[in-house]
Each structure stands twice: as C-alpha cells, then as structure tokens.
Design an enzyme around this catalytic site. Structure first.
Site, short mmCIF file in Angstrom:
data_model
loop_
_atom_site.label_atom_id
_atom_site.label_comp_id
_atom_site.label_asym_id
_atom_site.label_seq_id
_atom_site.Cartn_x
_atom_site.Cartn_y
_atom_site.Cartn_z
CG ASN A 95 0.38 95.30 -10.21
OD1 ASN A 95 0.97 94.26 -10.16
ND2 ASN A 95 -1.45 95.49 -10.70
NE ARG A 228 -2.78 87.11 -9.46
CZ ARG A 228 -2.11 87.53 -10.13
NH1 ARG A 228 -3.18 88.29 -10.96
NH2 ARG A 228 -1.24 87.83 -10.42
CB THR A 452 11.21 56.61 7.30
OG1 THR A 452 9.92 56.62 7.25
CG2 THR A 452 11.47 57.02 7.94
CD GLN A 481 5.67 56.67 8.48
OE1 GLN A 481 5.14 57.23 7.85
NE2 GLN A 481 5.99 55.36 8.10
NE ARG A 583 4.58 51.55 17.73
CZ ARG A 583 3.68 51.43 17.31
NH1 ARG A 583 2.69 50.11 16.89
NH2 ARG A 583 3.82 52.29 16.15
CD1 TRP A 585 10.38 47.85 13.59
CD2 TRP A 585 12.45 49.52 13.67
NE1 TRP A 585 10.65 48.60 11.95
CE2 TRP A 585 11.67 49.32 12.37
CE3 TRP A 585 13.34 49.51 14.29
CZ2 TRP A 585 13.02 49.91 11.08
CZ3 TRP A 585 14.25 50.42 13.26
CH2 TRP A 585 13.87 51.05 11.85
#
Length: 665
Positions: A95, A228, A452, A481, A583, A585
């Site tokens: 201020n 705020r 993604t 992702q 693994r 996909w």
C-alpha cells in the site's frame, strides 16, 4: 518522464497558495507524498509531518502501512512510537508504505537539508536492499510474515514502486534529493538488475507464449500464487500494466526486455474489453455508494483485474474464493470495495509506438543471422530468447541440418518440433544448466481420455531430430500422467540429456520409428518410458523414484525390436525397493536389458503382465549378461527369457536401428 512525475499527474495534486502555506491535513497521506515539490515543504506544517515520519520509522529502516502521517500526535502516542522503534512487526512496502515516506523525506531534504531526513532515507534504502530475495523479487512484508505475504508481490505495484525508487537513485535523475554513497549505489544497481531479471523470469507463458504477470508469484517456484481468498492465481491487467511501463522506462533495454514488452503488448491488445464503462454512483452529497459496469460503445478499453491463466477469461471472486463469470454475481461488499476493472493498460498501448521508435524495435518476426545456425539465449544476446521462436524461424524440410544453440538458462516453455521441421538439432550449452521445463499434466489439460499426449514439455514430430547437452523436465510432480519428452518421429538421437518427470516421463511413439538415447539420465515413477517405437538406450542411467514399473512398451505385433537397454545403470531412490523392469502396455511388448547393472530395487520376478495373461505368450521380455543385486535370473517370471550369447548378438546397433542411423548421427 520519471515515475514520480508521472505519479504526480495521476494523484490529487495539492494546490499551493502564493506563499506555499496551503493546509494539507484534509488530504490523504498518499496525495501529500506525491504532490509536486515546492516551498510548502519548507513550512512548519511540513516539518511537523516530517517529525511524525521519523517517529514512525522502525530501526530496521522501513515503515508500517496505512498510517496517515499528517495526523497530529499527542505526547502519549509519541512515547508509544519511540518504544516500538526496535519492533519489526508489520514493516512493509504494501500500500505504498516505506516508499511514500522516503519520497516525502527526499522532498523535505531538498528544502531543508536536515541530516536526520537523509539518515532516515538511507536507512530506508538499506531496508529495501536487505528485503530483496536472491531471485530478485520482494516479499510484501520484511522481516517475512507467514502466509501469502512471502510471495513475490506485484500486487498494488509494491515491487514496481521499489524498483522505480532504486532506478531514480542509480540513474541519478535528480528526482530524489538524497544521494547514496558509491558503495550503496553499486548495491542499488545490482538490486535493480536482479529485480528486472525476476520480472522477466516471472512473465507467464501460456501454451509456450509470453503473456503478462500475476499479482503475486511464489518466491521459490516463481509460479502464479494465491493471496487473499478472492485473489486467486491469475493474469493481472492492472499490475501487469505498471510492470510494462517500468520496463519501457529502461534506457537501452536488452533483447530480453524488448521481447517481454512486445509479448505483453500483444497480450494487452488481445485481452482488452470494448463496449463497457465503469460508472460510479454517488448520493446527493456526492458520497460514493456504488459502482456499476454498463454498456457504452464509446467507452475506453478496459481490462479485467483477474484473468484465467489458461485462456485469459475474466473472472470475479467473493470472499468465499469461488470464481464467478460476472461482477454482478459477487456480493456488494467486494463488488464495491475492489477494483475489478482497470484502464491503465491504455497507457501502455499509447506509449508503445513511441517506445518502438526510440528503441528501434521491429514488430516484424525476427529473422536469424543464419537460418541454419541459430542461437537462443535468455539474456537477449542470441537470435531469440526462447526455443520455440527459433523453431518457428527454422526452414521447412531443410536441405541441411538446422542447429539451434541453446545457451544456459531455464526455458519455461512448451517446445513443439513440427513434422516439417526435419533435421533440427537442439545443442545445449550444458546438461545441468540448459533446462526446458513446463508443468502440464493430465487433469490440468483436461481434454478427455487422451489428455496425456498433450502434456509434453517437448514434442518432437520432425524426423532426424537431435538433442544434446540439455535437460527436459515436466515439473508438475507426482500428479499422474505428465510427459516431459514425446518423440513421434524417425531417426531421432538424444545424447547427454536429462529427462526429468514422474509418471510417463518419456513417450517414444511411432510404429516402425527408430530412436537412440546415449549417455542420458531418465527418471520417473510409473511407466516412465512407454510407447511403440524401436528404441536403443545405450550407457544411460534409468532412475526410479517410486516402487512401480520402468517401461510400458506397446510394440506392434510385427516389429522386430521394441526397447533395448545396453550397458545401462538401473538405479532408484534410497527408499525404493520394489520396481519391475516392465509391463506390457500392449500385448506384443518387447523389452530387453543387455549388460546392464540392476540395482537392488528390482523385484526378483522382474516383469509384470499388467493383468493380461495373454501377454505372457505374446510379449517378449529378455535379459543377457546383466549384473548387480537386482539381477536374479533364477527368480524371474517363467515367461521371460535369458538370452544365449548367440541370441544376444542380434541386439547390435546396426540390427536395431538400421543402416540409415549412424552413431555419429
């Protein structure tokens, strides 16, 4: 025109009598401090106010806010202020505090060279220097006050006011009557330049394009931050305007400053609101009671105080913190008590043509000196200050390789190498200090199930792409992702690069495409290397940040190779102890580790079928001559393979990547 002269033109000017003895006690403190200099500052009234200013200053050098310094003080009040001298509570630049008091003392000192005025002013300068963060920003309160007050504060022009005062001192404009010592001037020069650098770093990029600023930015990440309840992270029409006016006032601006101004002006032009007018409602006594926004085809352009970071849509907020589409949807107290619209950007647009002419700035697209050999540098010394602009300038389907040298710096942008941008090389100055970063993630993009694929910090679609000696980061953290690098192109080569992220760090796309990563560091959490391309990872460090899966290949059925890791180190955070090598996909996934050092975090079974029993017959997961605590072939899942020496010969550079892919690519 200096800031202080400009400010005098926009605040209520106090008229002086012939003798310069006009009373000011019925004026606000801000109006008094910004009035034009003159003989009034030698009056007894002015001196009495100066005594109050000296009393209110704390030993640390700053002042509290919202004090009407011109109000007379009794003996008890003066004694209380003396006792509070060593207190650091509520000392601030918010201020207008501290800056206004310093301006007043400077104007007093020109008329009455009282050494106390000079001493207090210089203590104020020292306070400002001490309050500055190392990154160049200033908090709202110093010493730091808990909460949003620690944010870098542009709100209500707090930081701009500080920089304007420092600018007047370092440039010796004679606007201020008190001159710091040479040693302090040197510190002021450094502080000013750091402040401008902070402004440049905090200019918000929307889809990779510079726009404007938020009212406050996080002091650590520099990202837009909340204050705020009704002051949510957003682009600010008001605060951004005065930031740009400050940048425009800099003599001999750098290319980075010019670039910031040009982009901000483009944003102001795109976000202006036409056909509206602010109307202030007063009662029969002239007292303000309400304000409305009404239609007016001839009204001057307005800008919203707050706009969405993603698309510049204006929004309004009550104390409940819930965004509203129109100002009429919020309560009377906030609607009347807050400046939701501003016309200050008009000053920027009015001044812009003159600024362009003075600084010989061209608004046309910049052409590099050499279209095949460009330089990107944050400090403006190169052809461009951001990487995407260099790519925009690159020739389509070029006859020879286009090399873009990227100097050290943090490039907070999304980079897209389009399919026609073939034979592009991004050559970083150093892996550690040349950083491309952004923070898009699935829920932030929110474009449906395929979000993604829109999150990548760097997206490569141009064939024969090369990147060396740089870092590519998705900075969004553990939020699902979030891709750092997406490569959907053929014959792409990455050397000595860092890829940083969490889930889905690296997406290697393109059926039949060949890609090569050499001496790279790749980290992540879940499935952080995934896709269908044929990819050779050679002498890389693959680092897991969580207990999860390293790879998720989606190799097409008839593709001979998927992922091949040769001579790599497979590491993890200390607390990580249960990591799968991969693994599937898709069920024909192919992943092979050859001559790799596997850390103890690798689970004995090694591979996971992703709850797809059929993948145990169709996928191909194999190892050869690995080592380390994580290499336990006797415990691997039965449907994986340990290659023979003869079988391993198949995994040569030439067989994997083909005759058209040279190691010197």
């Amino acid at each position: 025109m200096s800031y202080f002269k400009f400010a005098s033109s926009v605040v209520l000017i106090i008229s002086l009598s012939v003798l310069g003895h006009a009373q000011v006690l019925n004026k606000s403190w801000g109006s008094i401090t910004h009035q034009e200099e003159g003989p009034w500052f030698a009056t007894e009234e002015a001196k009495a106010i100066a005594e109050n200013v000296l009393l209110y200053q704390r030993d640390i050098g700053g002042w509290p806010k919202n004090i009407q310094m011109q109000n007379p003080l009794n003996t008890t009040e003066k004694a209380a202020l003396i006792k509070q001298k060593n207190s650091t509570k509520e000392v601030t630049t918010d201020n207008g505090a501290t800056i206004q008091e310093m301006l007043y003392l400077s104007k007093m000192y020109r008329q009455i060279p009282d050494p106390r005025y000079k001493e207090a002013f210089l203590k104020g300068v020292q306070y400002l220097l001490e309050a500055q963060y190392n990154n160049g920003g200033w908090p709202q309160f110093y010493p730091l006050k808990k909460g949003y007050y620690t944010h870098i504060t542009y709100n209500d022009d707090s930081m701009v006011n500080i920089l304007r005062l420092l600018q007047a001192l370092k440039d010796n404009t004679e606007t201020l009557s008190i001159k710091p010592s040479p040693a302090q001037l040197q510190k002021i020069d450094v502080a000013f330049n750091k402040g401008i650098d902070c402004i440049l770093k905090t200019q918000y990029k929307q889809n990779g394009v510079l726009t404007a600023w938020c009212a406050q930015h996080d002091e650590k990440t520099l990202k837009p931050a909340k204050a705020r309840s009704y002051e949510l992270p957003s682009l600010s029409g008001k605060e951004s305007a005065n930031i740009v006016l400050l940048l425009m006032s800099i003599d001999k601006p750098s290319e980075a400053i010019k670039n910031a101004i040009n982009h901000a002006v483009t944003w102001f032009d795109a976000t202006k609101i036409l056909g509206l007018k602010r109307e202030f409602i007063r009662d029969e006594n002239g007292k303000f009671i309400d304000k409305q926004i009404v239609k007016d085809e001839n009204g001057v352009p307005l800008w919203a105080r707050f706009m969405e970071l993603e698309d510049n849509t204006p929004f309004f907020c009550d104390r409940d913190g819930i965004k509203k589409a129109t100002i009429d949807e919020i309560g009377d107290e906030r609607r009347r008590g807050y400046a939701w619209y501003t016309d200050i950007p008009n000053k920027v647009l009015e001044k812009y043509p003159e600024w362009l002419a003075i600084n010989k700035v061209s608004t046309e697209n910049k052409s590099p000196k050499n279209a095949y050999n460009m330089v990107v540098s944050k400090d403006g010394t190169g052809d461009f200050t951001n990487i995407q602009d260099a790519i925009y300038a690159a020739k389509a389907i070029p006859a020879q390789r286009v090399i873009i040298h990227v100097k050290n710096g943090v490039y907070n942008e999304k980079v897209h190498v389009f399919s026609w941008n073939t034979k592009i090389t991004l050559l970083g100055e150093s892996q550690e200090k040349t950083i491309i970063t952004f923070d898009d993630f699935f829920n932030k993009i929110n474009l449906g199930r395929n979000s993604t694929f829109h999150t990548a910090t760097v997206l490569v679609e141009g064939d024969d792409f090369i990147a060396k000696n740089l870092t590519i980061e998705n900075a969004s953290g553990d939020v699902g992702q979030a891709v750092a690098l997406s490569v959907n192109a053929n014959r792409c080569f990455f050397e000595n690069c860092k890829l940083l992220g969490f889930q889905d760090t690296l997406y290697t796309a393109g059926e039949g495409f060949k890609q090569y990563f050499k001496n790279c560091y790749i980290e992540g959490g879940t499935d952080f290397i995934f896709g269908e391309a044929t990819v050779l990872f050679e002498s890389c460090t693959i680092h897991s940040k969580t207990n999860s899966y390293i790879t998720a290949a989606s190799t097409p059925e008839n593709q001979e190779f998927g992922y091949v890791f040769k001579n790599c180190k497979i590491t993890a955070n200390n607390e990580v102890n249960a990591v799968y090598l991969g693994r599937p996909w898709r069920i024909y996934a192919k992943t092979v580790f050859v001559n790799c050092d596997l850390g103890k975090q690798i689970k004995p079974e090694g591979w996971h079928n992703w709850s797809k029993p059929e993948a145990e017959k169709t996928s191909f997961y194999a190892e050869y001559h690995n080592s380390g605590a994580g290499f336990q072939p006797e415990h691997r899942v039965k449907w994986s393979h340990q290659l023979s020496k003869h079988e391993a010969k198949k995994y040569s550079f030439k067989n994997i990547l083909g005759n058209n892919f040279s190691k010197n690519h």
